[in-house]
Design an enzyme around this catalytic site. Structure first.
Site, PDB file in Angstrom:
ATOM      1  CG  HIS A  64       1.311  -2.850  10.632  1.00 43.34           C
ATOM      2  ND1 HIS A  64       0.983  -3.144   9.326  1.00 43.34           N
ATOM      3  CD2 HIS A  64       0.240  -2.161  11.140  1.00 43.34           C
ATOM      4  CE1 HIS A  64      -0.222  -2.657   9.049  1.00 43.34           C
ATOM      5  NE2 HIS A  64      -0.685  -2.048  10.125  1.00 43.34           N
ATOM      6  CG  ASP A  66       4.825  -7.582  11.257  1.00 36.16           C
ATOM      7  OD1 ASP A  66       4.298  -6.462  11.348  1.00 36.16           O
ATOM      8  OD2 ASP A  66       4.798  -8.253  10.202  1.00 36.16           O
ATOM      9  CG  HIS A  67       7.522  -4.332   9.891  1.00 35.30           C
ATOM     10  ND1 HIS A  67       8.311  -4.529   8.775  1.00 35.30           N
ATOM     11  CD2 HIS A  67       6.410  -5.080   9.687  1.00 35.30           C
ATOM     12  CE1 HIS A  67       7.690  -5.345   7.929  1.00 35.30           C
ATOM     13  NE2 HIS A  67       6.533  -5.690   8.472  1.00 35.30           N
ATOM     14  CG  HIS A 142       1.102  -2.034   4.401  1.00 38.12           C
ATOM     15  ND1 HIS A 142       0.568  -3.210   3.944  1.00 38.12           N
ATOM     16  CD2 HIS A 142       1.403  -2.251   5.706  1.00 38.12           C
ATOM     17  CE1 HIS A 142       0.565  -4.098   4.913  1.00 38.12           C
ATOM     18  NE2 HIS A 142       1.055  -3.534   6.005  1.00 38.12           N
ATOM     19  CG  ASP A 212       4.705  -5.434   5.551  1.00 39.21           C
ATOM     20  OD1 ASP A 212       5.925  -5.688   5.586  1.00 39.21           O
ATOM     21  OD2 ASP A 212       3.909  -5.841   6.404  1.00 39.21           O
TER      22      ASP A 212
END
EC number: 3.1.26.11
Length: 303
Positions: A64, A66-67, A142, A212
């Protein structure tokens, strides 16, 4: 030697003026490890005086944005600044294609070697090991393949009890074997036991990263007795349904994992930008597990 964790970014989904997206810098036994690399990570490293050219290993939890959106820029900057040393990049299947496609399209990368270590779904076990450090991975829960990581110090050498050693009368040439835990036989056939002339090494420490993930009890075995645990707490209990829908955790759920795994301390993170204050996160977590920390970006934790 110190074992520290610097929180470079502790926010979820989008960077804000107060919190960057997920990234952490771990220094363990002179090993420099970056965990995740959200957008703007290299700016955060400059801001908090982290020397990113020394990074040896990058651990990516999942793909993802944001990582991982900061990874291409970080490696490009390393190249521009003249890095020659190889780097290890560990992450889910697709991390190599994700990064190399960006380099191919921009026509930019021809720099230092990258050792990609892609992890198949549900992978558990050791992903890196040397004489000082062991890094383990385990699956999280996740929306896409996501990996947690545990960094363990390896035991150091024993300390020499000089007075006890001198009483044996044996040559100092035996010291290295003795502090390595080996018993030795001197020239006269006498056995000198390591335990009799050395001290035990200092206790080893460990750090686990879980982001996450939904509330997922199977990870407990992988993080059992960890000294410092980072577990996402995107939501408070009021948004528990939203947490379930998006495969994220609440602060209470993170604290429950810490309690059940017998962690020593818990850092919460991956906070949704909808929260203007994080006091409720802390209160809810501390109702279950006492030693809870709400980090600020740039905060340093000693493992």
């Amino acid at each position: 030697m110190s074992f520290t964790v610097t929180i470079l970014g502790s926010g979820a989904a989008v960077p804000t003026l107060k919190r960057g997206t997920t990234s952490q810098f771990v220094s363990c036994q002179q090993r420099s490890i970056l965990i995740d690399c959200g957008e703007g990570t290299q700016i955060q490293m400059r801001k908090f005086k982290v020397k990113f050219q020394g990074i040896q290993i990058i651990l990516i939890s999942h793909l993802h944005g944001d990582h991982v959106f900061g990874l291409c820029g970080l490696i490009s900057t390393m190249q521009l600044l003249g890095r020659k040393e190889a780097i290890i990049v560990v992450g889910p299947v697709g991390i190599k294609e994700f990064l190399m496609n960006q380099f191919k399209i921009t026509g930019y990368y021809n720099g230092f070697p990258i050792d990609f270590r892609e992890l198949e779904p549900e992978t558990s076990g050791i992903v890196f090991e040397d004489k000082c450090v062991e890094i383990q991975t385990f699956p999280l829960s996740h929306r896409i393949q996501t990996q947690g990581y545990r960094i363990n110090e390896k035991p150091g050498k024993r300390g020499l009890d000089k007075e006890a050693f001198d009483e044996t009368g044996i040559s100092t040439s035996y010291i290295q074997k003795l502090i390595s835990g080996e018993d030795v036989v001197d020239n006269e056939g006498n056995i000198v036991k390591s335990a009799d002339v050395t001290y035990s090494p200092k206790p080893t420490k460990s750090y686990a990263f879980c982001s996450d993930t939904a509330y997922h009890t199977p990870i407990i075995e992988s993080i059992k007795n960890v000294d410092l645990l980072y577990h996402e707490a995107t939501f408070t209990d009021h948004e528990s349904e939203r947490a379930t829908e998006t495969f994220h955790s609440t602060a209470k759920q993170a604290a429950t994992i810490a309690l059940k795994s017998n962690a020593k301390r818990l850092i919460l993170g991956h906070f949704s930008a909808r929260y203007k204050t994080l006091e409720i996160h802390k209160e809810e977590a501390q109702s279950i597990f006492e030693r809870v920390f709400i980090p600020e970006d740039g905060e340093l934790f000693y493992v």
